[in-house]
Design an enzyme around this catalytic site. Structure first.
Site, short mmCIF file in Angstrom:
data_model
loop_
_atom_site.label_atom_id
_atom_site.label_comp_id
_atom_site.label_asym_id
_atom_site.label_seq_id
_atom_site.Cartn_x
_atom_site.Cartn_y
_atom_site.Cartn_z
N HIS A 129 -2.43 3.22 -5.79
CA HIS A 129 -3.29 2.06 -5.53
C HIS A 129 -3.54 1.26 -6.80
O HIS A 129 -3.78 0.04 -6.74
CB HIS A 129 -4.61 2.51 -4.91
CG HIS A 129 -5.25 1.46 -4.05
ND1 HIS A 129 -4.67 1.00 -2.88
CD2 HIS A 129 -6.39 0.74 -4.19
CE1 HIS A 129 -5.43 0.08 -2.33
NE2 HIS A 129 -6.49 -0.11 -3.12
N HIS A 154 -5.11 -8.81 3.43
CA HIS A 154 -6.55 -8.71 3.62
C HIS A 154 -7.00 -9.58 4.78
O HIS A 154 -6.62 -10.76 4.86
CB HIS A 154 -7.29 -9.15 2.35
CG HIS A 154 -7.13 -8.21 1.20
ND1 HIS A 154 -7.27 -8.60 -0.12
CD2 HIS A 154 -6.84 -6.88 1.16
CE1 HIS A 154 -7.08 -7.57 -0.91
NE2 HIS A 154 -6.81 -6.51 -0.16
N TYR A 157 -10.97 -9.27 -6.89
CA TYR A 157 -10.10 -9.38 -8.06
C TYR A 157 -10.51 -10.54 -8.97
O TYR A 157 -10.29 -10.49 -10.18
CB TYR A 157 -8.64 -9.54 -7.61
CG TYR A 157 -8.12 -8.32 -6.88
CD1 TYR A 157 -7.77 -7.18 -7.59
CD2 TYR A 157 -8.01 -8.30 -5.50
CE1 TYR A 157 -7.31 -6.04 -6.93
CE2 TYR A 157 -7.56 -7.17 -4.83
CZ TYR A 157 -7.21 -6.05 -5.55
OH TYR A 157 -6.77 -4.93 -4.89
N LYS A 206 -2.27 -2.11 7.40
CA LYS A 206 -3.67 -1.74 7.64
C LYS A 206 -4.27 -2.67 8.68
O LYS A 206 -4.12 -3.88 8.62
CB LYS A 206 -4.46 -1.82 6.33
CG LYS A 206 -5.87 -1.27 6.42
CD LYS A 206 -6.52 -1.25 5.05
CE LYS A 206 -7.92 -0.64 5.13
NZ LYS A 206 -8.57 -0.61 3.80
N ARG A 239 0.85 -1.18 0.00
CA ARG A 239 0.00 0.00 0.00
C ARG A 239 0.89 1.24 0.00
O ARG A 239 2.06 1.19 0.39
CB ARG A 239 -0.90 0.02 1.23
CG ARG A 239 -1.88 -1.15 1.33
CD ARG A 239 -2.70 -1.06 2.60
NE ARG A 239 -3.70 -2.11 2.68
CZ ARG A 239 -3.52 -3.29 3.27
NH1 ARG A 239 -2.35 -3.55 3.85
NH2 ARG A 239 -4.49 -4.19 3.31
N ARG A 265 -0.99 -1.34 -6.90
CA ARG A 265 -1.33 -2.46 -6.00
C ARG A 265 -2.35 -3.38 -6.67
O ARG A 265 -2.22 -4.60 -6.61
CB ARG A 265 -1.88 -1.90 -4.69
CG ARG A 265 -2.34 -2.95 -3.68
CD ARG A 265 -2.63 -2.28 -2.34
NE ARG A 265 -3.52 -3.04 -1.49
CZ ARG A 265 -3.13 -4.02 -0.68
NH1 ARG A 265 -1.86 -4.37 -0.62
NH2 ARG A 265 -4.01 -4.65 0.09
#
Length: 305
Positions: A251, A277, A286, A170, A145, A254
């Protein structure tokens, strides 16, 4: 009534969230208390209406979700005389269900770059070229990120095994990502060049001549300039503030990492771990993007004569 300073102070000492997440929560609260300054008296229905108004005013689902999460964190930390019950908290979190709102269910387009576009971007990056090429290639090979890239420290890179420890990503989640041997020389040269030319004695991998590490704004500017020069930049839409949202951003790179991994056959579980995630559903977005590229995939990988 509660002033802004007192409202934001509820996040002081919060150890379960990353600094970036806390700053996002504070941004949410600043906006909320302008509409509801008496946070000790605000009701669940008022919070739900506030979020619904955001949606009706044209804010993106992602922005409304971020506001909802920020308010949950805020009221969870706030010491109120009339603490909400567990069912009230559930109403705040699941307000779409309880107010009859239906979330958009259509597949959202994932904006990403093909390998040839990544190459064009790298070839057209502004100075300092060495640093900026390493930044783009590292992001594309690891899926970092923007905030993780900007605050990456030299000590977190294991050059012998080509591994990077992402500390406090994150959700304050640690993970390990990997890069290819093709970056060895570029990284080795940069580790020498960064000393003396940029801010001295900084632990961060990407310092500037003014600060210990590159900012997210500067990173976005580097990517934008390279994309414009390469002829691959475009404005997708203009948001409520009048700011144009660009196709090529940090992003986007990414996203490009994720799509490249899936196109090359990586199992979705491994990709989830590399992306950091928490939920598989986040990574499966995705896969939806892959579904939209069925014809493109067939033309590229289908039988050839």
């Amino acid at each position: 009534m509660m002033n802004e300073s007192d409202a934001l102070s509820v996040f002081d000492g919060m150890r379960t969230e990353s600094p970036a997440s806390i700053e996002n929560y504070k941004t949410v609260v600043r906006r909320f208390i302008k509409h509801h300054p008496d946070v000790y008296e605000v009701t669940t229905d008022e919070i739900a209406q506030y979020l619904e108004d955001m949606l009706n005013d044209g804010y993106a689902d992602k922005t409304v979700d971020a506001a909802r999460t920020g308010l949950i964190k805020f009221f969870g930390q706030l010491d109120r005389d009339d603490d909400p019950t567990d069912s009230d908290k559930l109403d705040i979190w699941s307000w779409y269900q309880y107010t009859g709102k239906t979330r958009k269910t259509e597949k959202k387009e994932i904006i990403y770059l093909e390998q040839d576009e990544i190459n064009k971007l790298i070839e057209n990056l502004p100075a300092p070229v060495l640093r900026n090429e390493l930044i783009v290639r590292l992001m594309f090979e690891t899926g970092l990120r923007a905030t993780e890239l900007c605050t990456l420290k030299v000590e977190d890179i294991d050059t012998d095994n080509r591994r990077i420890d992402v500390i406090g990503g994150k959700g304050n989640k640690d993970r390990t990502v990997y890069y290819d041997e093709t970056l060895d020389t570029l990284l080795e040269i940069w580790l020498v060049d960064r000393q003396g030319v940029y801010v001295d004695n900084t632990p961060y991998l990407f310092p500037t001549n003014r600060s210990e590490h590159i900012s997210q704004r500067r990173l976005a500017d580097v990517i934008n300039k390279g994309a414009e020069k390469a002829g691959i930049q475009e404005t997708l839409y203009v948001d409520k503030s009048g700011k144009g949202r660009k196709r090529v951003t940090p992003h986007t790179i990414r996203h490009s990492f994720a799509m490249a991994c899936l196109n090359n056959g990586m199992p979705i579980k491994f990709l989830q771990e590399l992306m950091g995630h928490d939920r598989m559903e986040t990574t499966e977005v995705y896969l939806n993007a892959l579904d939209t590229d069925v014809e493109k995939s067939y033309r590229r990988w289908g039988p050839q004569y």
